[in-house]
Design an enzyme around this catalytic site. Sequence first.
Site, mmCIF file in Angstrom:
data_model
loop_
_atom_site.group_PDB
_atom_site.id
_atom_site.type_symbol
_atom_site.label_atom_id
_atom_site.label_comp_id
_atom_site.label_asym_id
_atom_site.label_seq_id
_atom_site.Cartn_x
_atom_site.Cartn_y
_atom_site.Cartn_z
ATOM 1 N N LYS A 239 0.854 -1.197 0.000
ATOM 2 C CA LYS A 239 0.000 0.000 0.000
ATOM 3 C C LYS A 239 0.888 1.245 0.000
ATOM 4 O O LYS A 239 0.620 2.233 -0.685
ATOM 5 C CB LYS A 239 -0.925 -0.023 1.219
ATOM 6 N N HIS A 352 2.883 12.304 10.274
ATOM 7 C CA HIS A 352 1.501 12.382 9.792
ATOM 8 C C HIS A 352 0.724 13.414 10.588
ATOM 9 O O HIS A 352 -0.020 14.209 10.044
ATOM 10 C CB HIS A 352 0.808 11.024 9.976
#
Length: 400
Positions: A239, A352
């Site tokens: 991913k 993040h």
Amino acid sequence: MILEASGIAAEKLRAIDPGALPVEVADGMIENVIGQYALPFAVAVNFVIDGAEVLVPMAVEEPSVVAASSNAARLARPGGFTTTATAPVMIGQIQVVQVDDVEAGARHLREAADSLLDDARRLVPRLAERGGGPVGFDVRILARPPGPDGGVLVAHLHVDCRDAMGANLVNTLCEALADRVARIAGGKPGLRILSNLTDERTITVRCRVENEDPEVRAAVASASRFAELDPYRATTHNKGIMNGVDAVLLATGQDWRAVEAGAHAYAARTGTYRPLATWRDEGGALVGELVMPLAVGTVGGALHSHPSARLALELAGVDHADKLAAVAGAAGLATNLAALRALATEGIQRGHMALHARGVARAAGATGDLVDRVAAELSACGDVKPDRARDILARLKESP
Ligand code: MEV
């Protein structure tokens, strides 16, 4: 600055304005159009691919993909990413059902292979002029009678599609040949459609990170081995690769669903789902290698109508399909490296969260320098929530 580096005239950049795809054009692309859907369009930097500096266009909604891949690309300099592409060969499938004697059917088809290939070549003379065209024909037995479909064969037509992704081309050829194939096999024609498992059209991308901290090097190699041992981890590892690959595919108007389907089938081709890229600690350097199918085109498809996709190709200096596959593959190896380094060191959440905090600050109404100030306070208190952002913003506005 980025745009100066591209050498592209400023007026051309209107192709990435939100209104650049007129609704009438969009209406001609798909059905029941009610508008256009915008995504951030960005450029990842620091990429050297096969010896040349490349600006990597990306369309993606996820924070940190662009920054992380640019950072990883910087680590991979000066050697950068080196790539090797196979010939752009796609596979078309012609299924034949209700074959009483599948062995005889398969034999007859193999005997007729040259003549079937000649038929196929006659149908695509322009492709042959460009150095492509049908290059192979083979047959597999899928089921013997009795069974719901009787004996089942599948013929594979291998077509070098040059700079086209090739779906239309291959589907047209399969449809044109199907009746003759079924007659020769002694059965009825079934499906005729390309396979998205484009395992003959792959790109290999390598890079080498010198001067990496030995602990980080060892940790990234260990993270790679984890993915090699465990399909649950390999899926997330892949991913992370597709974060970069898909962002490039989306920006350049490609059929990213086709590449996604092919990538995961390829990852599972041994019967176990495996990582598409691996990392090794070799003689003091961290060495990465990605191998994956990447069926892309620089002619046809959405490129006819989508101005931003054409601009994206120009930004990347891409003039043929192999190069586009190289750019998408390099982006994938870079996002993989960035993710593994972050996971193997501080964890993914800190970076993040810092980016997420900016988004939350903006959503709470912060503008200008207040975005960074609100985001910094949100990150510092570890509570990156809209309510908290509104409180901080109100306070900063009251006493700036
Ligand atoms: C998040 O979009 C991608 C990662 O999960 C990839 C990985 O775990 O390797 C960080």
